[in-house]
Structure formats: C-alpha cells, structure tokens
Design a protein around this motif. Sequence first.
Motif, short mmCIF file in Angstrom:
data_model
loop_
_atom_site.label_atom_id
_atom_site.label_comp_id
_atom_site.label_asym_id
_atom_site.label_seq_id
_atom_site.Cartn_x
_atom_site.Cartn_y
_atom_site.Cartn_z
N LEU A 196 0.87 -1.17 0.00
CA LEU A 196 0.00 0.00 0.00
C LEU A 196 0.91 1.22 0.00
N ALA A 197 0.85 2.00 -1.08
CA ALA A 197 1.72 3.16 -1.25
C ALA A 197 0.98 4.43 -0.87
N ILE A 198 1.67 5.29 -0.09
CA ILE A 198 1.11 6.58 0.31
C ILE A 198 2.10 7.65 -0.15
N PRO A 199 1.91 8.22 -1.34
CA PRO A 199 2.86 9.22 -1.86
C PRO A 199 2.94 10.46 -0.97
N VAL A 200 4.11 11.09 -1.00
CA VAL A 200 4.33 12.27 -0.16
C VAL A 200 4.48 13.55 -0.99
N ASN A 201 4.79 13.44 -2.28
CA ASN A 201 4.96 14.63 -3.12
C ASN A 201 3.69 14.98 -3.89
N LYS A 202 3.15 14.00 -4.61
CA LYS A 202 1.97 14.23 -5.46
C LYS A 202 0.88 13.25 -5.06
N PRO A 203 -0.36 13.69 -4.97
CA PRO A 203 -1.44 12.78 -4.59
C PRO A 203 -1.59 11.65 -5.61
N GLY A 204 -1.48 10.43 -5.13
CA GLY A 204 -1.73 9.27 -5.98
C GLY A 204 -0.61 8.92 -6.93
N LYS A 205 0.55 9.63 -6.90
CA LYS A 205 1.65 9.34 -7.81
C LYS A 205 2.97 9.35 -7.04
N PHE A 206 3.83 8.40 -7.36
CA PHE A 206 5.13 8.35 -6.73
C PHE A 206 6.15 7.90 -7.77
N GLU A 207 7.42 8.09 -7.47
CA GLU A 207 8.51 7.76 -8.38
C GLU A 207 9.52 6.87 -7.66
N ASN A 208 10.09 5.91 -8.40
CA ASN A 208 11.12 5.03 -7.89
C ASN A 208 12.48 5.49 -8.41
N PHE A 209 13.43 5.66 -7.52
CA PHE A 209 14.77 6.11 -7.87
C PHE A 209 15.74 4.92 -7.71
N PHE A 210 16.21 4.40 -8.85
CA PHE A 210 17.11 3.25 -8.83
C PHE A 210 18.56 3.71 -8.91
N LEU A 211 19.42 2.99 -8.16
CA LEU A 211 20.85 3.32 -8.19
C LEU A 211 21.49 2.95 -9.51
N SER A 212 21.09 1.84 -10.10
CA SER A 212 21.67 1.38 -11.35
C SER A 212 20.69 1.65 -12.49
N SER A 213 21.23 1.80 -13.70
CA SER A 213 20.39 2.06 -14.87
C SER A 213 19.60 0.81 -15.24
N THR A 214 18.36 1.02 -15.60
CA THR A 214 17.46 -0.07 -15.94
C THR A 214 16.77 0.23 -17.25
N GLN A 215 15.92 -0.69 -17.65
CA GLN A 215 15.16 -0.49 -18.88
C GLN A 215 14.16 0.65 -18.72
N GLU A 216 13.72 0.89 -17.50
CA GLU A 216 12.71 1.92 -17.26
C GLU A 216 13.30 3.31 -17.13
N GLN A 217 14.48 3.42 -16.51
CA GLN A 217 15.05 4.74 -16.28
C GLN A 217 16.55 4.61 -16.01
N GLN A 218 17.24 5.72 -16.14
CA GLN A 218 18.67 5.74 -15.87
C GLN A 218 18.92 5.82 -14.37
N SER A 219 20.15 5.52 -14.00
CA SER A 219 20.55 5.72 -12.61
C SER A 219 20.45 7.19 -12.27
N TYR A 220 19.92 7.49 -11.09
CA TYR A 220 19.79 8.90 -10.74
C TYR A 220 21.15 9.56 -10.53
N LEU A 221 22.22 8.75 -10.37
CA LEU A 221 23.56 9.34 -10.27
C LEU A 221 23.99 9.97 -11.60
N GLN A 222 23.45 9.49 -12.70
CA GLN A 222 23.81 10.05 -14.00
C GLN A 222 23.21 11.44 -14.22
N GLY A 223 22.33 11.85 -13.33
CA GLY A 223 21.78 13.19 -13.45
C GLY A 223 22.73 14.27 -12.98
N PHE A 224 23.80 13.91 -12.25
CA PHE A 224 24.76 14.89 -11.78
C PHE A 224 25.81 15.17 -12.85
#
Length: 589
Positions: free
Chosen positions: A302-330
């Motif tokens: 059961l997910a309870i988002p804290v930023n946006k009502p009903g929506k949340f984001e997953n931040f992965f350390l390693s790059s995946t098919q869904e998104q890049q590693s958030y470290l690559q944003g620096f």
Amino acid sequence: MRSRFPLFLVLGIVFLASVSVSLSEKPSRSKCVQTCESEKDASRVQKCQLRCKHVSERGEKEEEEERTIVPDPHPSHEERRRERKEEEKEEPRPFPPPHTREHEREEEQWKGWRRREDPEERARVRQREREMEEEMRERERKKEEERRERERKKGEKYRRREKKETWEEVEEDRGFPDSDSQTQTNPFHFMSNRFRTLFKNQHGHIRILQSFDQRSSTQLQNLRDYRVVEFESRPHTLLLPHHADADFLLLVLSGRALINFMEPDNRDPYYLDPGYAQIIPAGTTFYLVNPERNKNLRVIKLAIPVNKPGKFENFFLSSTQEQQSYLQGFSEDILEASFDSKFEDISEVLFGEERLRQRQQEGVIVELSNEKIRELSRSAESSSSKINSFEYKPFDLRSSNPIYSNKFGAFYEITPEKNPHLRELNIFLDYVDINKGGLLLPHYNSKAIVILVVNKGEANIELVGLTEQQQQKQQEVQKYRTELSKNDVFVIPAAYPVAINATSNLNFFAFGINAENNQRNFLAGEKDNVISEIPRQVFEVAFPGSGEDVEKLIKKKRESYFVAAQPQQKERGRHGRNVPLSSILGALH
C-alpha cells in the motif's frame, strides 16, 4: 445707273437671307416672340424675349443630338452575344507563322480565352479545381495521420528512456480497459485486469492498481492518495536497490522475502514470512530478494505518496530499462568531487556500456547465482540473532490470537493502538481465513475505509449503500453484489454494511484507512450485535412486528462473527408473521 446696281443687288441678298432665317425658326419661337410683344410692360417684354432665346437654343441642341447617332457604351448581354456570333462567322483570327513559340503561345491564349467564354467549360474547370483541392487536402490529411502514427510508435518505444517519464505517468497514458458489465456498475470492485504492468521480464513483474478516484470520483475520492502495488518474482531473484517518494506498507502474501534496509553507517537484512508486514518509510533505500528454490514471492504494497497525490517515483541506483541511474543526473564535476575519482573511471565502473547494456536487458528484477544467495542468506541469519537496528520492526499478523474465530473462520487484526508505527499511518491490518461455505456476518466500520485484497479462493460479497438521487422523497437502498477471486480488490466504504460468503476456502488481507478509533459493529449474531442493544419499546414503533417478536428474532442466532452460509428455515413469530433480516437492516439504515 451702273453704280447703283450692285447696291440693289446687295440689299436684295440681305432681304432674302433675313426671310430665310425667319422661315427657318421654329413655330414655338415665333409664337413665343408674338406672346412677348403682346406684353405692355417693357421689362416683361425683355424678360420674355430672353426666355424665348434660351428655349430656342436648347431645342436646336436637342435636334443636333438627335441627328448624331452615338453607340451605346454599355451594350447588353444580348448584343455582345450577337457580336461574338458575327465574329465566329468571319474569317478565323490570323495567327503568326506556324511552328514558332509565338504561334503556340498565341494559340494557347486564344484557346484559353475561348474556354473562359464558354459557361459549360467554366463550370467544368471549376469542378476540376474543386476536385484537385479535395485530393490535395486528403493527401495532406493522410500525411498528417502517418506522421502522428510514427510519432506515437516512436513515443511508445522510447518514451521512458528519452523523456524519462515515471511509471505512473506511463500507466495513466495507457489507460485501463473496461471490464464486464457487472464490474462497470460496481465502482467498489477492482478485478485483476485493473492492475497495469509497470515492469515485466522472465524473472517477475511489478503491477499497480488503477487509482481509486479515477474509478469513482465521488464515492472513493478520499482514497486518491493511496495506491496498491503488486510485486511477484521467481526463485533466486533480486529487486534492485532503490528508494521512492512514498511510504509503503508491505505485506508478504506467499513465499519468503529477504529484505535489507540501508541506513547511514548501517544495514539490516532479515526474512519476512507469509503473513508478515513491514513499514518502509519514504526515502528508505532497500532491496528485496527471493531466496527460495522453488517458490515464487508475492508481495502487496500500500503506497502513500508524499509529493503528489496518488503518484510516486522510484529512484534506482543502477540504470534499468525503465530509467537511468539517478547518479547520471549529476554533472561530471560533481561526480568527480564526490567520489574523488576521474569521471572516466566513475563512468566505467558505474555506467559501463557493456554492463549497462546487459543490465538494461534484464531490468529491475535480476537473477542471482546460488553463491550470492548463500552469502545474502548468511548475513540475514546472523543479523536475526541480534536486535534489529531498523526502527520499523516487522510484525506478524497472526502472532496474537484472532479477535474473531470459530469453526467457520478466523479474523486477525493489528490496530494503531497495538502498533505505534501503524498509528503514524492511521492504518489497521486484517488477515482473514474463511472456510468454504462460511459467512462473515453483516457488519460495518464506523470510520475506516477498508481495501480488501484477495490472496486465494473465491467469495460472494454484498455491500449495501444508498441511492445518490436527492430528489426522491424516499431514499432507497442499493445493493452491490459481486464475485471475488484471486488478486481482486474490493473497497468497503465507512458505514456501508457488508457480508462475505466464501464459496471456497478463502484468504484475504485488508488495509483499514482512517483506522484510529474505528469501531466494527455487527448486525447479527450473539456477540457485538448493535441491533440487539435496542430496547423493546423502540422495536415496537420501528418495525411492523411486535417488539417481543423482533427482539426474539434478533437474539435467536447463538453464533457470532462466522456462521454457515446456507440459511435455515425461518420460524414464524408469536403472531404468525415472518420478519426477514433484510427488512430490519433496511429500516435501521
């Protein structure tokens, strides 16, 4: 004599000229002059003579115009048509010598002029022009549709990687299919096809349930901040380390999970067996392992988002098919200063192309070797012998005695009063087993909204609400009845009476939202029956039967909470009247 003759001749010529002039005047002028001479007053005679002179001059001018024939500067259509026919009868228009550019140009101009002059040809030309315009518009429309289709396909293929959209945004764009007519009329029932796949490969999948307020914006709008997520993985697999901007309440439905939370200067791995729950605060980095050899791991969050009502984001350390590693944003400078290394070394170790390509093919759920599983299991077993440092301890829903139980079923519950961390989320947890043919008696929750998740088995559920038509003089009850099966979700609003009949051995979990100070009130049975506390004097004025008959009917059932689903033969009251339970519930509601 000779000298006088010319003089007489001149005088005769003058006389004849005067006579001819007088004879050439219009009768109107002579008549006008005679009229003027008849005037006695000299001033009037002079004015009359001037007027006669003016009339005479105007008449002469008109006669001159009549003698002069002037062509009409604006000939009529009929005259122009006559002229064209006369021209056609004449010899053809001379052209320059043949086989010259000037000749061809002149001939084309002549033909074009002839065509423009022909009404039928002009109509045909206009028709061809309209057809050519329609064809051009049709070609442009098809080109635009093809362009949009190419963009749509390209967007579906590269949407997550190029635009870096979150899973929830992709899920909202895809939309949810309509289910059967029964489910469409029941806004509280979410069948398994209401889950949408966020990620899937040969090792497992992650799915998210349709948002509650999207299904019913009026009756379920208070659940817009909550989402239900399902995770399932095969044996010897790992869900990569990540964190999210949402609080999670995790329940292990089947299999065994090895979970590890990373805190500053500390890590805490341990096992979660079926029936165990775990709170994961927002921003906590963790990973999940299925250490079993032949059992799949199935988890509900059961997910309870804290930023946006009903929506949340997953931040992965390693790059995946869904998104890049958030470290690559620096930027490179930030990474070099943070890791005290050159960017080339950082990129090779963390973002290497070959390893990155392999990881992207696997996705967020990867397979682990037996050796890695043994090492992770040893670390979890060694940490279980000591006191876990993680603040949010796991808890077993069946660790204490059930609050309701008999031979037909058992009802386990952990409330915010028993667990301080659940008090922070204002949620209670239920774990319910009902044997085949058992019935959970009609009841309602005073404040809590219950999200029921079927783990296994099938059941029939009946929920009672009220019609929303405010113009009716009498408000009618509305029954929501549906069949539940594995992976289905059903929402039970606060104060709505509900009953559950297990058509096979049934097991379900439930999240209770707004759980603090909630009271569960049963409407039948011997214990916790709120109707049985009503005095007999009130029964007499509330129901058609006598107060004694109603009280006898209400208190007749000797079992509580769980009973056999097959109804028994109704007994007649003292005055020979049948009083069904449905009429009592309707009158109370």
